[in-house]
Design a protein around this motif. Structure first.
Motif, mmCIF file in Angstrom:
data_model
loop_
_atom_site.group_PDB
_atom_site.id
_atom_site.type_symbol
_atom_site.label_atom_id
_atom_site.label_comp_id
_atom_site.label_asym_id
_atom_site.label_seq_id
_atom_site.Cartn_x
_atom_site.Cartn_y
_atom_site.Cartn_z
ATOM 1 N N ARG A 14 -10.576 8.594 9.248
ATOM 2 C CA ARG A 14 -10.165 7.456 8.425
ATOM 3 C C ARG A 14 -8.870 7.782 7.702
ATOM 4 N NH1 ARG A 14 -15.240 5.744 5.137
ATOM 5 N NH2 ARG A 14 -13.735 4.903 3.673
ATOM 6 N N ILE A 74 -5.771 6.491 4.640
ATOM 7 C CA ILE A 74 -5.448 5.641 3.495
ATOM 8 C C ILE A 74 -3.967 5.801 3.169
ATOM 9 C CG2 ILE A 74 -6.146 7.407 1.816
ATOM 10 C CD1 ILE A 74 -7.047 5.053 0.018
ATOM 11 N N GLU A 106 -8.580 11.803 -1.790
ATOM 12 C CA GLU A 106 -9.318 12.102 -0.566
ATOM 13 C C GLU A 106 -10.820 12.073 -0.808
ATOM 14 O OE1 GLU A 106 -8.155 15.647 1.468
ATOM 15 O OE2 GLU A 106 -9.411 15.088 3.174
ATOM 16 N N VAL A 158 -9.323 2.682 -5.474
ATOM 17 C CA VAL A 158 -10.346 3.201 -4.572
ATOM 18 C C VAL A 158 -11.656 3.423 -5.318
ATOM 19 C CG1 VAL A 158 -10.998 5.148 -3.110
ATOM 20 C CG2 VAL A 158 -8.692 4.245 -3.025
ATOM 21 N N ALA A 159 -11.545 3.919 -6.543
ATOM 22 C CA ALA A 159 -12.761 4.269 -7.277
ATOM 23 C C ALA A 159 -13.466 3.039 -7.842
ATOM 24 C CB ALA A 159 -12.431 5.250 -8.405
ATOM 25 N N SER A 198 -8.425 11.578 6.798
ATOM 26 C CA SER A 198 -9.636 12.380 6.586
ATOM 27 C C SER A 198 -10.055 13.046 7.892
ATOM 28 C CB SER A 198 -10.771 11.505 6.084
ATOM 29 O OG SER A 198 -11.425 10.875 7.169
ATOM 30 N N GLY A 248 -8.067 2.498 3.295
ATOM 31 C CA GLY A 248 -8.986 3.622 3.374
ATOM 32 C C GLY A 248 -10.418 3.209 3.634
ATOM 33 N N GLN A 302 -2.845 9.630 3.891
ATOM 34 C CA GLN A 302 -3.748 10.748 4.019
ATOM 35 C C GLN A 302 -4.742 10.431 5.127
ATOM 36 O OE1 GLN A 302 -5.761 11.669 0.349
ATOM 37 N NE2 GLN A 302 -4.948 13.751 0.407
ATOM 38 N N VAL A 354 -12.582 10.648 -3.342
ATOM 39 C CA VAL A 354 -13.119 9.339 -3.711
ATOM 40 C C VAL A 354 -13.175 8.429 -2.491
ATOM 41 C CG1 VAL A 354 -12.736 7.267 -5.078
ATOM 42 C CG2 VAL A 354 -12.361 9.502 -6.089
ATOM 43 N N ALA A 355 -12.139 8.521 -1.660
ATOM 44 C CA ALA A 355 -12.062 7.585 -0.536
ATOM 45 C C ALA A 355 -12.995 7.983 0.602
ATOM 46 C CB ALA A 355 -10.619 7.497 -0.026
ATOM 47 N N PHE A 356 -13.179 9.271 0.825
ATOM 48 C CA PHE A 356 -13.813 9.684 2.078
ATOM 49 C C PHE A 356 -15.068 10.526 1.940
ATOM 50 C CE2 PHE A 356 -9.137 9.603 3.319
ATOM 51 C CZ PHE A 356 -9.201 8.294 3.774
#
Lengths: 221, 221
Positions: free
Chosen positions: A67, A69, B143, A145-146, A63, A180, A61, B145-147
């Motif tokens: 960026r 991930i 998306e 990620v979280a 952004s 990410g 993905q 959470v990461a960005f």
DNA sequence: CAAACCCTGTGACTTGGTCACATACGGTCC
DNA sequence: GGACCGTATGTGACCAAGTCACAGGGTTTG
């Protein structure tokens, strides 16, 4: 590769009845894609169910700030089931898929896919299993990620992407895109790992010298 | 509710042939669950395909440090397709599903589900569409959470969870669990929103006074 | 009413991400 | 070989977000 040969790559398909197997083989075709091919992306979806024979595909993905991930990889023996689900169903993809290496894959046209889904419980099981594996992957990505620390995630990724000699050919930027995060963050973490003697680095290259130390960090509570 | 009635809740099923519809109705049953019921969780999976009639179910992930994040909600008219995929296929769930309200749902036993999947292209389409909607949800979560910035995400969530009067009954802790962050972070952001005059707060209650300001932040580039 | 429990506020600190540059390395092209 | 260019990496300052410890203030319950 002869078209009859590829079935052997998919243990989940072995139990299919002969008539279904032949239908599958007859209407599908083996496609070759060079490394770097964009297989799908926002606004562009494939029209076939894909079974991977050789190579790997990266699904990621991007952004709006640039960026990236990595969500998961599809490699030989996998099916790219999510792709199919998303294209069968709902709206546009937010993710894109890139061939990381030269890729060979079986493309099963939608009509054939639908027909075989209807006829074979084994094929349904194969498809749903592939689905759920991907969904599990996505759950894992969200969890990491979280909730996970970046040093832990980096250690995991270094171990994952190293060959048996502990050798990795990725730039800091590429590792940042895997996780990410930002390039500077990776640079700092790699410096820390190097300071501890766990790795050595050179331009575009990382070598793991103490895999055990990384592994311990990667599995840390 | 009579068992024949529930089909009207699912537009995607209207086009099913009569014989398939009757098979569906005959072998499924309507279940009622009180608010707070844990529908599935790590180590416990349901054995049926679920169609929601009334109420909402929250699917969330819990980290080992106790932090939570909401992945998506299933409400009336939706199917909980991912659940089924994961249970049909691969390994254990990392996520759990909780009834947020009293829930009424149709449970379709696995055997019936498999049978109807085989017989009806319309039903397959219905299932795959539901799948892909959930997968899209998961992509969106990743998306964000990461960005995405936490203030933007909080603004979005406040607007989502407010009733038409802009009233929200959630504690800071619950909002933190929605977004997968810490309670203090939410408290600070809410204070900032309040300082700007966008909301008013009381114990367990938030009222939006300037929805436009929140909306602008929520859709900010 | 007191105790126990939850909800909220706050300051100090750590981690992670952003920004702006500075270097350094690896090629190619004279 | 040396100049040049694009890419990779290093660094410091700063901002955003998460963690920790603890203090009050409501609410509920015995």
């Amino acid at each position: 590769m002869h078209s009859e040969d590829w079935v052997s790559h998919f243990p989940g398909l072995h139990s299919l009845p002969d008539d279904i197997l032949s239908a599958l083989i007859a209407s599908s075709r083996v496609v070759q894609l060079p490394a770097g091919t964009r297989i799908f992306g926002p606004g562009h979806a494939p029209d076939a169910f894909i079974l991977m024979l050789r190579g790997t595909v990266r699904v990621q993905q991007v952004s709006d700030t640039g960026r990236e991930i990595v969500l998961y990889r599809v490699s030989a023996g996998d099916s790219c089931a999510l792709t199919t689900a998303c294209l069968m169903g709902y709206d546009d993809y937010q993710a894109e898929a890139l061939a990381e290496t030269d890729v060979a894959a079986v493309a099963i046209p939608r009509a054939t896919f639908d027909d075989i889904i209807a006829r074979s419980p084994e094929f349904r099981r194969f498809v749903f299993t592939a689905f759920s594996r991907r969904v599990t992957d996505l759950f894992r990505v969200i969890e990491e990620v979280a909730f996970a620390r970046i040093d832990v995630r980096l250690a995991q990724r270094l171990l994952e992407r190293a060959n048996t000699a502990g050798h990795i050919e990725l730039t800091h930027q590429q590792l940042a895109a895997e996780l990410g995060t930002a390039r500077e963050v990776i640079s700092r973490q790699l410096n820390e790992f190097q300071r501890r003697g766990w790795i050595t680095t050179a331009r575009g290259v990382i070598d793991i010298t103490q895999p055990e130390a990384l592994r311990q960090l990667a599995t840390a509570p």
